[in-house]
Design an enzyme around this catalytic site. Structure first.
Site, PDB file in Angstrom:
ATOM      1  N   HIS A  38       0.827  -1.207   0.000  1.00  0.00           N
ATOM      2  CA  HIS A  38       0.000   0.000   0.000  1.00  0.00           C
ATOM      3  C   HIS A  38       0.862   1.258   0.000  1.00  0.00           C
ATOM      4  O   HIS A  38       0.526   2.257  -0.653  1.00  0.00           O
ATOM      5  CB  HIS A  38      -0.903   0.027   1.236  1.00  0.00           C
ATOM      6  CG  HIS A  38      -1.889  -1.077   1.312  1.00  0.00           C
ATOM      7  ND1 HIS A  38      -1.756  -2.135   2.194  1.00  0.00           N
ATOM      8  CD2 HIS A  38      -3.037  -1.310   0.619  1.00  0.00           C
ATOM      9  CE1 HIS A  38      -2.786  -2.951   2.051  1.00  0.00           C
ATOM     10  NE2 HIS A  38      -3.569  -2.487   1.102  1.00  0.00           N
ATOM     11  N   GLY A 148      -2.700  -1.867  -7.002  1.00  0.00           N
ATOM     12  CA  GLY A 148      -1.586  -2.797  -7.099  1.00  0.00           C
ATOM     13  C   GLY A 148      -1.802  -3.855  -8.167  1.00  0.00           C
ATOM     14  O   GLY A 148      -2.928  -4.314  -8.401  1.00  0.00           O
ATOM     15  N   LYS A 150      -0.801  -6.870  -7.955  1.00  0.00           N
ATOM     16  CA  LYS A 150      -1.081  -8.184  -7.369  1.00  0.00           C
ATOM     17  C   LYS A 150      -2.525  -8.581  -7.642  1.00  0.00           C
ATOM     18  O   LYS A 150      -2.818  -9.741  -7.924  1.00  0.00           O
ATOM     19  CB  LYS A 150      -0.818  -8.177  -5.861  1.00  0.00           C
ATOM     20  CG  LYS A 150      -1.115  -9.525  -5.191  1.00  0.00           C
ATOM     21  CD  LYS A 150      -0.835  -9.494  -3.708  1.00  0.00           C
ATOM     22  CE  LYS A 150      -1.886  -8.734  -2.948  1.00  0.00           C
ATOM     23  NZ  LYS A 150      -3.198  -9.456  -2.939  1.00  0.00           N
TER      24      LYS A 150
END
Length: 281
Positions: A38, A148, A150
């Site tokens: 983050h 992100g 991910k």
């Protein structure tokens, strides 16, 4: 000093001041339980934008009835400290009643990209994601919003929604941040026991090796099936998916050209559902 705001009116008033001053605004949506992944989003926003809003809101509409909404980590004080260290200007931390007041009845659904992978494993999940992100983009009035890689599928879905609905916001994807052993940072890593944390990096190594085999010309289906069996033999209790798909369309990719596909995985390890993805070639 980072301000904390919990109501829409205060946020709107501040944004009006920023707009009149010609500021560029960056938005970093989070559910809290922050980690260095983050912080990479927040730092990118801080570097590229004059003003930065981070949001902390555990969105109930993206959790299924048997998922971990009630158990999701709440670390607001440490989250706020981390965001202040980065230099975020405002933390918007609304209550559920602010985000979803009585009588709320609007949903946002993206077709196609939400069907496979986490969309198949978690029915309704992405409807909740697009619902809350649409609200946050509207409330944040941001020039750029940071997500992100991910959560690659989420990133693709949000980009599609922004294009389709003409949001004036650039969606910026930030590379996955990993621990030294390769495990992708995630708030849900907190659910892992010490023993499970030792096993968890196998997930990244497995999909990295699978990506290398597909890039070398091996058929993706066989490679991914073997990789999934390997994870089950090493302590993972369920594989929701381990698949090679086109990086843009998320269509299955059996023999992709270099750089056009990714290996995606979601696997259960103890109390944690871990997701990750890597590029093929």
């Amino acid at each position: 000093m980072t301000d904390v705001m919990r109501d829409v009116a205060s946020l709107r008033m501040l944004q009006g001041m920023w707009r009149r001053a010609g500021e560029t605004v960056g938005l970093v949506p989070t559910m809290g339980a922050l980690h260095d992944g983050h912080m990479a989003l927040a730092r990118a926003a801080r570097e590229e934008c004059g003003k930065v809003i981070a949001t902390i809101f555990v969105n109930p509409t993206q959790f299924g009835p048997t998922e971990d909404l009630d158990a999701y980590p709440n670390t607001f004080d440490s989250d706020l400290h981390m965001l202040r260290e980065v230099g975020v200007d405002v933390v918007f931390a609304p209550t559920r009643d602010v985000m979803y007041p009585a009588g709320f009845g609007t949903t946002v659904k993206v077709a196609g990209l939400t069907a496979p992978l986490c969309g198949a494993a978690r029915p309704g999940h992405f409807d909740g994601v697009t619902q809350v992100v649409a609200k946050l983009l509207n409330l944040g009035q941001a020039d750029r919003a940071y997500f992100g890689q991910k959560d690659w599928q989420q990133l693709a879905v949000v980009r599609q929604m922004v294009r389709d609905l003409n949001f004036p916001t650039e969606i910026v994807g930030i590379p996955t941040v990993r621990a030294e052993d390769g495990l992708a940072l995630s708030s849900r890593n907190a659910y892992l026991t010490e023993a499970e944390r030792e096993i968890a990096p196998i997930l990244y190594r497995t999909i990295r090796d699978a990506a290398a085999r597909v890039a070398a010309g091996h058929g993706a289906t066989g490679v991914c099936e073997a990789a999934a069996r390997g994870l089950l033999g090493k302590g993972f209790t369920r594989i929701d998916y381990l698949e090679c798909r086109d990086a843009t369309t998320l269509a299955p990719a059996e023999t992709p050209d270099p750089g056009t596909a990714r290996i995606f995985v979601a696997a259960q390890l103890g109390g944690a559902r871990l997701i990750d993805n890597v590029s093929v070639g």
